[in-house]
Scaffold this motif. Structure first.
Motif, mmCIF file in Angstrom:
data_model
loop_
_atom_site.group_PDB
_atom_site.id
_atom_site.type_symbol
_atom_site.label_atom_id
_atom_site.label_comp_id
_atom_site.label_asym_id
_atom_site.label_seq_id
_atom_site.Cartn_x
_atom_site.Cartn_y
_atom_site.Cartn_z
ATOM 1 N N UNK A 126 0.836 -1.197 0.000
ATOM 2 C CA UNK A 126 0.000 0.000 0.000
ATOM 3 C C UNK A 126 0.870 1.246 0.000
ATOM 4 N N UNK A 127 0.593 2.169 -0.905
ATOM 5 C CA UNK A 127 1.147 3.514 -0.849
ATOM 6 C C UNK A 127 0.212 4.341 0.031
ATOM 7 N N UNK A 128 -1.083 4.170 -0.180
ATOM 8 C CA UNK A 128 -2.083 4.797 0.684
ATOM 9 C C UNK A 128 -3.303 3.896 0.748
ATOM 10 N N UNK A 129 -3.926 3.909 1.918
ATOM 11 C CA UNK A 129 -5.178 3.176 2.126
ATOM 12 C C UNK A 129 -6.099 4.085 2.912
ATOM 13 N N UNK A 130 -7.250 4.403 2.303
ATOM 14 C CA UNK A 130 -8.249 5.262 2.940
ATOM 15 C C UNK A 130 -9.499 4.429 3.193
ATOM 16 N N UNK A 131 -9.841 4.288 4.468
ATOM 17 C CA UNK A 131 -11.008 3.513 4.879
ATOM 18 C C UNK A 131 -12.041 4.499 5.405
ATOM 19 N N UNK A 132 -13.179 4.544 4.720
ATOM 20 C CA UNK A 132 -14.219 5.522 5.044
ATOM 21 C C UNK A 132 -15.530 4.794 5.346
ATOM 22 N N UNK A 133 -16.046 4.983 6.550
ATOM 23 C CA UNK A 133 -17.295 4.344 6.957
ATOM 24 C C UNK A 133 -18.464 4.963 6.200
ATOM 25 N N UNK A 134 -19.256 4.122 5.576
ATOM 26 C CA UNK A 134 -20.442 4.569 4.848
ATOM 27 C C UNK A 134 -21.724 4.204 5.584
ATOM 28 N N UNK A 135 -21.687 3.140 6.409
ATOM 29 C CA UNK A 135 -22.834 2.722 7.211
ATOM 30 C C UNK A 135 -22.312 2.099 8.494
ATOM 31 N N UNK A 136 -23.031 2.326 9.583
ATOM 32 C CA UNK A 136 -22.700 1.692 10.853
ATOM 33 C C UNK A 136 -23.987 1.138 11.450
ATOM 34 N N UNK A 137 -23.945 -0.117 11.847
ATOM 35 C CA UNK A 137 -25.130 -0.781 12.374
ATOM 36 C C UNK A 137 -24.783 -1.455 13.699
ATOM 37 N N UNK A 138 -25.748 -1.531 14.601
ATOM 38 C CA UNK A 138 -25.584 -2.303 15.821
ATOM 39 C C UNK A 138 -26.285 -3.638 15.617
ATOM 40 N N UNK A 139 -25.626 -4.700 16.062
ATOM 41 C CA UNK A 139 -26.163 -6.058 15.917
ATOM 42 C C UNK A 139 -26.625 -6.542 17.285
ATOM 43 N N UNK A 140 -27.880 -6.847 17.411
ATOM 44 C CA UNK A 140 -28.442 -7.294 18.680
ATOM 45 C C UNK A 140 -28.154 -8.771 18.894
ATOM 46 N N UNK A 141 -27.878 -9.140 20.132
ATOM 47 C CA UNK A 141 -27.659 -10.537 20.501
ATOM 48 C C UNK A 141 -29.014 -11.254 20.583
ATOM 49 N N UNK A 142 -29.053 -12.468 20.138
ATOM 50 C CA UNK A 142 -30.291 -13.266 20.223
ATOM 51 C C UNK A 142 -30.253 -14.205 21.395
#
Length: 142
Positions: A126-142
């Motif tokens: 990698x010369x550059x790596x850009x990680x950009x969050x587009x969605x964030x979700x919470x996962x409920x325990x069953x």
């Protein structure tokens, strides 16, 4: 005009992506930082680290959070090769994260935008790596 991407090049780039996920999930900051060229840049959520030492230090801080566990998966890889030893890639990265307490697990859907360079030994970094969050979700325990 872009050089054609050979099957061999594609497999090498896929391995680089898989190594990134593997080292991140195993909290191996040094190995993860070594996936970058010496002056490489890692940007996660707008927080940028430049150079292998800074990338390793930033990753070590994230990895030091008690009971934090992640698993990374990537897909939808697109590769353009402007030259035989440079590549531009985009992909989708899913990051699953737990904290070990009663808080819900989280899932982040990230766009990943990379600049890569092939070294004399034929390995991609990698010369550059850009990680950009587009969605964030919470996962409920069953």
């Amino acid at each position: 005009m872009s050089d054609p991407v050979t099957q061999n090049e594609l497999q090498s780039i896929e391995r680089l992506f898989s190594d990134f996920a593997w080292f991140a999930d195993r909290c191996d900051a040094e190995a993860l930082a070594n996936l970058f060229v010496p002056g490489g840049v890692l940007s996660v959520g707008g927080r940028e680290s430049a150079g292998s030492d800074n990338i390793a230090a930033d990753c070590s801080k994230r990895f030091a959070v008690s009971d934090r566990k992640t698993r990374h998966m990537w897909s939808n890889l697109r590769v353009e090769m402007p030259t035989a030893d440079t590549a531009r890639t985009t992909a989708i990265q899913l990051t699953f994260e737990t904290s070990g307490d009663d808080t819900p697990a989280r899932l982040r859907v990230n766009d990943v935008i990379d600049e890569l360079r092939k070294g004399a030994s034929g390995e991609w970094r990698f010369v550059s790596r850009h990680i950009r969050c587009e969605m964030a979700l919470e996962l409920q325990h069953q």
